[in-house]
Scaffold this motif. Structure first.
Motif, short mmCIF file in Angstrom:
data_model
loop_
_atom_site.label_atom_id
_atom_site.label_comp_id
_atom_site.label_asym_id
_atom_site.label_seq_id
_atom_site.Cartn_x
_atom_site.Cartn_y
_atom_site.Cartn_z
N ASP A 115 0.99 -1.08 -0.13
CA ASP A 115 0.21 -0.05 -0.15
C ASP A 115 0.85 1.52 -0.17
O ASP A 115 0.89 2.21 -0.88
CB ASP A 115 -1.16 -0.20 0.86
CG ASP A 115 -1.89 -1.73 1.14
OD1 ASP A 115 -2.02 -2.02 0.23
OD2 ASP A 115 -2.20 -1.84 2.34
N LEU A 116 1.94 1.63 1.13
CA LEU A 116 2.47 2.17 0.97
C LEU A 116 3.77 2.57 -0.39
O LEU A 116 3.42 4.33 -0.61
CB LEU A 116 3.56 2.63 2.20
CG LEU A 116 2.97 3.11 3.42
CD1 LEU A 116 3.51 3.06 4.35
CD2 LEU A 116 2.45 4.43 3.52
N GLN A 117 4.10 1.55 -0.88
CA GLN A 117 4.88 1.54 -1.79
C GLN A 117 4.04 1.72 -3.17
O GLN A 117 4.56 2.76 -4.31
CB GLN A 117 4.87 0.17 -2.06
CG GLN A 117 6.17 0.04 -3.66
CD GLN A 117 7.39 0.86 -3.35
OE1 GLN A 117 7.99 1.35 -2.03
NE2 GLN A 117 8.00 2.11 -4.08
N ASN A 118 2.53 1.67 -2.99
CA ASN A 118 1.30 2.19 -4.46
C ASN A 118 1.26 3.59 -4.35
O ASN A 118 1.06 4.54 -5.26
CB ASN A 118 0.37 1.18 -4.09
CG ASN A 118 0.19 0.23 -4.33
OD1 ASN A 118 1.45 -0.16 -5.64
ND2 ASN A 118 -0.71 -1.09 -4.13
N VAL A 119 1.20 4.40 -3.10
CA VAL A 119 1.47 6.01 -3.09
C VAL A 119 2.18 6.34 -3.81
O VAL A 119 2.35 6.89 -4.38
CB VAL A 119 1.09 5.95 -1.45
CG1 VAL A 119 1.31 7.65 -1.38
CG2 VAL A 119 0.22 5.12 -0.55
N LYS A 120 3.28 6.03 -3.16
CA LYS A 120 4.27 6.69 -4.10
C LYS A 120 4.21 6.72 -5.56
O LYS A 120 4.66 7.52 -6.20
CB LYS A 120 6.10 6.16 -3.06
CG LYS A 120 6.66 6.43 -2.16
CD LYS A 120 7.71 6.34 -1.67
CE LYS A 120 8.13 6.67 -0.13
NZ LYS A 120 9.48 6.41 -0.32
N VAL A 121 4.45 5.17 -6.31
CA VAL A 121 4.21 5.21 -7.42
C VAL A 121 3.32 5.96 -8.10
O VAL A 121 3.18 6.87 -8.96
CB VAL A 121 3.52 3.58 -7.81
CG1 VAL A 121 2.95 3.47 -8.81
CG2 VAL A 121 4.42 3.21 -7.14
#
Length: 126
Positions: A115-121
């Motif tokens: 989830d947090l990685q998707n935010v950055k993406v």
């Protein structure tokens, strides 16, 4: 999420993106600290469970049995209640360990890695 027709690259926009990225990084750091604490707690609960069962086994061995005269003389029937109580405590600790591991630790790891990685993406995909 609203679809933006036109986004202009401006210093203010970059500042907002940077602020969002910083917030995501701070949240990830906090999550990592909580995850580390969860792992330590799970380990200590596992050790406590083992200790409770070992102590219950020792009490049981010392108290021998209900029909043993020596056991009855030293309080074996009372010790058997303690043995049962320590086994139950161990069972509850094992249940708590399992719940912390699966309901908190695993979900926290999922949140951090996906989830947090998707935010950055998504921030950079604008």
């Amino acid at each position: 999420m609203a679809v933006f027709v036109k986004l202009e690259d401006s210093p203010m926009f970059r500042k907002q993106i940077y602020s969002l990225e910083q917030s995501a990084d701070e949240l990830k750091d906090r999550c990592q600290k909580l995850h580390k604490g969860c792992k330590r707690f799970v380990t200590s609960l596992g050790e406590a469970y083992d200790g409770d069962l070992a102590f219950a086994d020792s009490l049981e061995a010392f108290g021998a049995g209900q029909d043993d005269p020596t056991s009855v003389a030293i309080g074996g029937p009372v010790m058997s209640k303690f043995t049962t109580a320590f086994r139950e405590l161990g069972t509850y600790k094992e249940l708590l360990r399992s719940q912390v591991e699966h309901m908190l630790s695993d979900r926290l790891m999922q949140f951090m890695s996906v989830d947090l990685q998707n935010v950055k993406v998504k921030l950079y995909g604008l």
